[in-house]
Write a protein that holds these residues in place. Structure first.
Motif, PDB file in Angstrom:
ATOM      1  N   ILE A  18       0.626  -1.144   0.028  1.00  0.00           N
ATOM      2  CA  ILE A  18       0.015  -0.046  -0.177  1.00  0.00           C
ATOM      3  C   ILE A  18       0.813   1.351   0.028  1.00  0.00           C
ATOM      4  O   ILE A  18       0.655   2.190  -0.614  1.00  0.00           O
ATOM      5  N   THR A  19       1.914   1.310   0.729  1.00  0.00           N
ATOM      6  CA  THR A  19       2.790   2.442   0.980  1.00  0.00           C
ATOM      7  C   THR A  19       3.573   2.734  -0.583  1.00  0.00           C
ATOM      8  O   THR A  19       3.561   3.692  -0.914  1.00  0.00           O
ATOM      9  N   GLY A  20       3.828   1.435  -1.311  1.00  0.00           N
ATOM     10  CA  GLY A  20       4.127   1.980  -2.698  1.00  0.00           C
ATOM     11  C   GLY A  20       3.191   2.506  -3.663  1.00  0.00           C
ATOM     12  O   GLY A  20       3.804   3.399  -4.369  1.00  0.00           O
ATOM     13  N   THR A  21       1.908   2.053  -3.471  1.00  0.00           N
ATOM     14  CA  THR A  21       1.013   2.486  -4.232  1.00  0.00           C
ATOM     15  C   THR A  21       0.749   4.007  -3.907  1.00  0.00           C
ATOM     16  O   THR A  21       0.432   4.938  -4.873  1.00  0.00           O
ATOM     17  N   ILE A  22       0.890   4.354  -2.636  1.00  0.00           N
ATOM     18  CA  ILE A  22       0.554   5.745  -2.402  1.00  0.00           C
ATOM     19  C   ILE A  22       1.724   6.600  -2.939  1.00  0.00           C
ATOM     20  O   ILE A  22       1.409   7.974  -3.480  1.00  0.00           O
ATOM     21  N   VAL A  23       2.879   6.247  -2.956  1.00  0.00           N
ATOM     22  CA  VAL A  23       3.945   6.960  -3.528  1.00  0.00           C
ATOM     23  C   VAL A  23       3.673   7.041  -5.078  1.00  0.00           C
ATOM     24  O   VAL A  23       4.087   8.166  -5.671  1.00  0.00           O
ATOM     25  N   ALA A  24       3.325   5.850  -5.721  1.00  0.00           N
ATOM     26  CA  ALA A  24       3.175   5.968  -6.977  1.00  0.00           C
ATOM     27  C   ALA A  24       1.940   6.865  -7.415  1.00  0.00           C
ATOM     28  O   ALA A  24       2.097   7.579  -8.587  1.00  0.00           O
ATOM     29  N   SER A  25       0.922   7.078  -6.581  1.00  0.00           N
ATOM     30  CA  SER A  25      -0.295   7.997  -6.714  1.00  0.00           C
ATOM     31  C   SER A  25       0.104   9.528  -6.789  1.00  0.00           C
ATOM     32  O   SER A  25      -0.013  10.335  -7.555  1.00  0.00           O
ATOM     33  N   ARG A  26       1.183   9.921  -5.653  1.00  0.00           N
ATOM     34  CA  ARG A  26       1.682  11.145  -5.309  1.00  0.00           C
ATOM     35  C   ARG A  26       2.556  11.335  -6.714  1.00  0.00           C
ATOM     36  O   ARG A  26       2.766  12.688  -6.933  1.00  0.00           O
ATOM     37  N   LEU A  27       3.199  10.652  -7.451  1.00  0.00           N
ATOM     38  CA  LEU A  27       3.778  10.788  -8.685  1.00  0.00           C
ATOM     39  C   LEU A  27       3.020  10.743  -9.648  1.00  0.00           C
ATOM     40  O   LEU A  27       3.648  11.138 -11.154  1.00  0.00           O
ATOM     41  N   ARG A  28       2.000  10.572  -9.771  1.00  0.00           N
ATOM     42  CA  ARG A  28       0.851  10.465 -10.641  1.00  0.00           C
ATOM     43  C   ARG A  28       1.355   9.420 -12.066  1.00  0.00           C
ATOM     44  O   ARG A  28       1.412   9.986 -13.161  1.00  0.00           O
ATOM     45  N   LEU A  29       1.908   8.390 -11.373  1.00  0.00           N
ATOM     46  CA  LEU A  29       2.436   7.262 -12.456  1.00  0.00           C
ATOM     47  C   LEU A  29       1.265   6.400 -12.992  1.00  0.00           C
ATOM     48  O   LEU A  29      -0.030   6.556 -12.387  1.00  0.00           O
ATOM     49  N   ASP A  30       1.466   5.603 -14.045  1.00  0.00           N
ATOM     50  CA  ASP A  30       0.336   4.940 -14.744  1.00  0.00           C
ATOM     51  C   ASP A  30      -0.051   3.648 -13.809  1.00  0.00           C
ATOM     52  O   ASP A  30       0.735   3.338 -12.884  1.00  0.00           O
ATOM     53  N   CYS A  31      -0.944   2.714 -14.233  1.00  0.00           N
ATOM     54  CA  CYS A  31      -1.401   1.829 -13.447  1.00  0.00           C
ATOM     55  C   CYS A  31      -0.586   0.768 -13.305  1.00  0.00           C
ATOM     56  O   CYS A  31      -0.452  -0.171 -12.366  1.00  0.00           O
ATOM     57  N   LEU A  32       0.397   0.575 -14.462  1.00  0.00           N
ATOM     58  CA  LEU A  32       1.490  -0.556 -14.408  1.00  0.00           C
ATOM     59  C   LEU A  32       2.467  -0.007 -13.259  1.00  0.00           C
ATOM     60  O   LEU A  32       3.090  -0.980 -12.671  1.00  0.00           O
ATOM     61  N   ALA A  33       2.890   1.184 -13.504  1.00  0.00           N
ATOM     62  CA  ALA A  33       3.685   1.788 -12.392  1.00  0.00           C
ATOM     63  C   ALA A  33       3.026   1.632 -10.749  1.00  0.00           C
ATOM     64  O   ALA A  33       3.894   1.115  -9.946  1.00  0.00           O
ATOM     65  N   PHE A  34       1.821   1.581 -10.534  1.00  0.00           N
ATOM     66  CA  PHE A  34       1.362   1.227  -9.376  1.00  0.00           C
ATOM     67  C   PHE A  34       1.501  -0.353  -8.876  1.00  0.00           C
ATOM     68  O   PHE A  34       1.792  -0.404  -7.599  1.00  0.00           O
ATOM     69  N   VAL A  35       1.288  -1.120 -10.007  1.00  0.00           N
ATOM     70  CA  VAL A  35       1.504  -2.650  -9.502  1.00  0.00           C
ATOM     71  C   VAL A  35       3.249  -2.632  -9.224  1.00  0.00           C
ATOM     72  O   VAL A  35       3.323  -3.540  -8.367  1.00  0.00           O
ATOM     73  N   PHE A  36       3.857  -2.173  -9.984  1.00  0.00           N
ATOM     74  CA  PHE A  36       5.289  -2.351  -9.858  1.00  0.00           C
ATOM     75  C   PHE A  36       5.727  -1.883  -8.455  1.00  0.00           C
ATOM     76  O   PHE A  36       6.663  -2.407  -7.748  1.00  0.00           O
ATOM     77  N   PHE A  37       5.466  -0.722  -8.092  1.00  0.00           N
ATOM     78  CA  PHE A  37       5.639  -0.096  -6.853  1.00  0.00           C
ATOM     79  C   PHE A  37       5.064  -0.865  -5.748  1.00  0.00           C
ATOM     80  O   PHE A  37       5.784  -1.255  -4.567  1.00  0.00           O
ATOM     81  N   SER A  38       3.810  -1.412  -6.061  1.00  0.00           N
ATOM     82  CA  SER A  38       3.147  -2.270  -4.983  1.00  0.00           C
ATOM     83  C   SER A  38       4.149  -3.687  -4.908  1.00  0.00           C
ATOM     84  O   SER A  38       4.252  -3.973  -3.556  1.00  0.00           O
TER      85      SER A  38
END
Length: 207
Positions: A18-38
């Protein structure tokens, strides 16, 4: 012990994901980056622990961990705006993951027959490495280099668990004690700005 390890492992993986996806959301990344960070945030600390202990990497043996991270990455693509409305969501989620993983890393190390001091260090590594690589890849300062208590919380969680285990405390009470110790220190740092005295070179001390 096995049930406790599984519960703490899944908790640590899920919360750090979850913390990884929060960082991805703050960086305004795409959906695959959300999964990658997660994924890499969720399994990073446990991967380091297993490699150092020469143990089978946990998510290679049981792919459900990857499924959990991928599912969290997909869900947070839609839920991130709601999570961000909470008070300091990244720091509190990171604190919970750190507490769970500090105990989990120490417990798994002890279960493999390693000494107590190794268990404490592996607990710290498990609890902090996922957050370190998350922040590094995101180009953000790691919590390790900030003045507030972070690494000390992981040491407290792992140390209290190992100490109680050495004294013969059953697994669940020992784990609860370790988690509470880590959360207490990290929560104080988040809410009150607790920190240890920083190093001061002789010229700043007037020596």
């Amino acid at each position: 012990m096995i049930m406790m390890l599984q519960i703490l492992d899944f908790l640590g993986v899920a919360v750090f994901a979850i913390t990884g996806t929060i960082v991805a959301s703050r960086l305004r990344l795409d959906c695959l980056a959300f999964v990658f960070f997660s994924v890499f945030t969720g399994v990073g600390g446990g991967t380091l622990r297993d490699l150092l202990l020469d143990a089978p990497v946990f998510w290679v043996e049981n792919q459900i961990y990857l499924v959990v991270c991928i599912a969290i990455g997909g869900a947070m693509w839609f839920l991130a705006p709601f999570v961000e409305k909470l008070s300091k969501p990244l720091r509190w989620a990171d604190a919970l993951g750190l507490a769970a993983y500090s105990v989990m890393g120490a417990a798994k190390t002890l279960s493999l027959g390693h000494p107590s001091i190794v268990a404490v260090l592996m607990g710290v590594a498990t609890a902090t490495f996922g957050g370190i690589i998350r922040d590094t890849i995101a180009g953000q300062p790691s919590a390790l280099v900030k003045p507030e208590i972070y690494l000390t919380s992981a040491f407290a969680g792992a140390g209290v668990y190992v100490g109680l285990w050495v004294l013969g405390t059953p697994a669940w009470p020992a784990a609860l004690g370790g988690v509470c110790a880590a959360l207490l220190l990290r929560g104080g740092a988040i809410m009150r700005g607790w920190c240890l005295p920083p190093y001061r070179p002789p010229e700043d001390r007037g020596d």
